[in-house]
Write an enzyme that holds these catalytic residues in place. Structure first.
Site, PDB file in Angstrom:
ATOM      1  CB  THR A  61      54.668   6.567  15.200  1.00  0.00           C
ATOM      2  OG1 THR A  61      54.122   7.003  16.438  1.00  0.00           O
ATOM      3  CG2 THR A  61      53.630   5.803  14.427  1.00  0.00           C
TER       4      THR A  61
ATOM      5  NE  ARG B 189      53.471  12.912   9.678  1.00  0.00           N
ATOM      6  CZ  ARG B 189      52.516  12.766  10.595  1.00  0.00           C
ATOM      7  NH1 ARG B 189      51.806  11.652  10.642  1.00  0.00           N
ATOM      8  NH2 ARG B 189      52.252  13.725  11.456  1.00  0.00           N
TER       9      ARG B 189
ATOM     10  CG  ASP C 101      51.173   0.384  18.471  1.00  0.00           C
ATOM     11  OD1 ASP C 101      51.946   1.343  18.646  1.00  0.00           O
ATOM     12  OD2 ASP C 101      50.317   0.348  17.567  1.00  0.00           O
TER      13      ASP C 101
ATOM     14  CE1 TYR D  67      63.257   1.984  -3.746  1.00  0.00           C
ATOM     15  CE2 TYR D  67      63.553   3.110  -5.850  1.00  0.00           C
ATOM     16  CZ  TYR D  67      62.722   2.548  -4.890  1.00  0.00           C
ATOM     17  OH  TYR D  67      61.375   2.535  -5.077  1.00  0.00           O
TER      18      TYR D  67
ATOM     19  CE  LYS E 229      50.594   8.469  16.670  1.00  0.00           C
ATOM     20  NZ  LYS E 229      51.021   7.247  15.992  1.00  0.00           N
TER      21      LYS E 229
ATOM     22  CD  GLU F 123      63.555  -2.225  -2.563  1.00  0.00           C
ATOM     23  OE1 GLU F 123      64.227  -2.596  -3.530  1.00  0.00           O
ATOM     24  OE2 GLU F 123      62.339  -1.992  -2.611  1.00  0.00           O
TER      25      GLU F 123
END
Ligand code: DSN
Length: 478
Positions: free
Chosen positions: A270, A279, A241, A64, A273, A66
């Site tokens: 992203t 991903r 985007d 973790y 692609k 954060e």
């Protein structure tokens, strides 16, 4: 890395997986076999390198983290800090961006981070002043309740879904169409091309806080300098985007006014692609938005996926190599070959062609819906996705188009001749497919009848090309 190392690493990993749940190991083997034996033309997919894939399968998955680098809500994040710092450094260098936030888990997450950053940075709310809060991040739960109303009236102007925009660009059923009062711009009804004067006129009338540029199914380049001019004229924040075409930006196919990064206040993407990474998502920002973007977690995101951030760093390092520029140029060249292949065989393309990685085939001249075409093509081993065309009479479910993209098969080494053959095979399938009927005997938008022998013929021709350009050529599973 040698082929035998990769082969033995994956073979052994699959054995370990099989010792716990053999069906997952089997599905994993089958997925590789299926990807190897089909023509993958989904414009948003690619094949990441073994280095990128392997980076995701480590113990970073267990941590973790954060917060941000050096400012975590958990102890023991020193190695995650290294990973996140490297991924962000590579991203800034690759795209020439002042700031990079590599935590978003997906493109939608990246867009949400950007939207909230814009609200936090730009909304001058009387309510905020009354609360004497510096920005939205200082508000309590009760304040949020009231602010939802305040923010509800903020306006966003994005490209409509049927013109090629994405559902996060203000499409009504998406959160972007709910948290913002939204309007959409389309394309010229005659040419299918973006009409900057029409976008400007709409922006002047609507006065959006956010002007969104970028697309998921528009087969042309965009002039981002013009979009920034429009945003500046109406006092909007320009958010681009670039999820679909990030690889073409990284690979220097889109430069100057076609490179969004210098013009946009915030650029989202992203990473899986055309960029050919793991991903995930990312936000690039001008300095004025950096602090707001950094609050993405915990504002909008859960704990960062450290293993994926590590894979982003590896993928960005790959994309900084000169060979990636060669790849990106081939992606665009191959899309032109595919488009020409269709046009010479009499098929209709939205906008009449392409100058990016997408070809949008209007299948109505074959007497089919997009859904029928997509299914018939899949029967012949051609993997595509149905897509709306502008003002689509069949709506977003059945559609009248099929979207095709070149990033994946270009990674396999397909070139001009192969893409011409791909067009030939697709036209063969669609010309030999008839729309079916409903159980009651009426016209159906879903059922279809594929001519005898077509699937076998096309599959065999595809297999010849796929064998010539194997996927992960040195990878042999034992
Ligand atoms: N699903 C992606 C695409 O196919 O374009 C966008 O979210």
């Amino acid at each position: 890395m040698t082929d035998s190392l990769i082969s033995s690493a994956y073979s052994q990993a699959l054995e370990v997986i099989a010792s716990v749940e053999p069906r997952i190991a089997e599905a994993t083997r089958q997925e590789l076999a299926d990807q190897r034996s089909s023509l993958k033309l989904i414009a948003s997919e690619n094949y990441a390198s073994p280095a990128v894939l392997m980076t995701m399968g480590t113990w970073f998955s267990d941590k973790y983290a954060e917060g941000t680098v050096g400012h975590r809500f958990y102890a023991g994040c020193q190695n995650v800090d290294t990973v996140e710092t490297l991924a962000a450094e590579h991203a800034r260098e690759l795209f020439g961006a002042p700031y990079a936030y590599v935590q978003p888990h997906s493109g939608i997450d990246a867009n949400l981070v950007a939207f909230w950053s814009i609200l936090a940075n730009r909304v001058e709310s009387p309510y905020l002043q009354k609360m004497q809060a510096k920005n939205v991040n200082e508000l309590t739960e009760a304040d949020w309740e009231t602010l939802r109303h305040e923010f509800g009236n903020q306006r966003l102007l994005g490209m409509s879904l049927d013109a090629g925009g994405h559902l996060t660009h203000g499409f009504r059923p998406n959160i972007s169409g709910k948290m913002f009062h939204q309007q959409q711009y389309g394309t010229d009804p005659e040419t299918g091309l973006l009409d900057y004067d029409a976008v400007a006129a709409k922006a002047r009338e609507f006065k959006p806080l956010v002007l969104v540029a970028g697309y998921s199914a528009y087969p042309r380049r965009v002039n981002f300098a013009k979009m920034r001019e429009i945003a500046d004229e109406v006092g909007a924040v320009l958010m681009v985007d670039m999820a679909h075409f990030a690889g073409l930006v990284a690979g220097k196919v889109f430069t100057g006014e076609e490179d969004p990064v210098p013009y946009a206040h915030l650029t989202t993407t992203t990473t899986h692609k055309s960029l050919r990474g793991p991903r995930g998502g990312m936000v690039l920002a001008q300095e004025e938005f950096a602090a707001d973007v950094d609050r993405g977690c915990p504002m909008v995101l859960g704990g960062p996926l450290s293993h994926v951030m590590a894979a982003k760093a590896v993928a960005f390092a790959e994309a900084r190599q000169p060979s990636f520029q060669t790849y990106a140029q081939k992606v665009a060249d191959n899309a032109k070959s595919l488009a020409e292949g269709f046009l010479t065989r009499g098929a209709n393309l939205v906008t009449g062609g392409t100058d990016n990685h997408i070809v949008l085939l209007d299948v109505s001249s074959f007497g089919l819906t997009g859904r029928q075409a997509e299914s018939a093509l899949l029967d012949a081993g051609v993997v595509t996705n149905r897509n709306s065309v502008p003002a689509d009479p069949n709506g977003a479910w059945y559609t009248s188009g099929v979207r095709l993209g070149t990033p994946a098969l270009t990674t396999r080494g397909f070139g001009h001749e192969e893409f011409d053959t791909v067009a030939e095979l697709i036209v063969d399938v669609l010309s030999n497919t008839e729309a079916g009927t409903t159980k009651a005997g009426g016209p159906s938008k879903a059922s279809y009848v594929l001519g005898d022998g077509v699937a076998d013929r096309v599959t065999k021709q595809s297999a010849d090309m796929l064998d010539k350009h194997p996927l992960y050529p040195g990878l042999v599973l034992s």
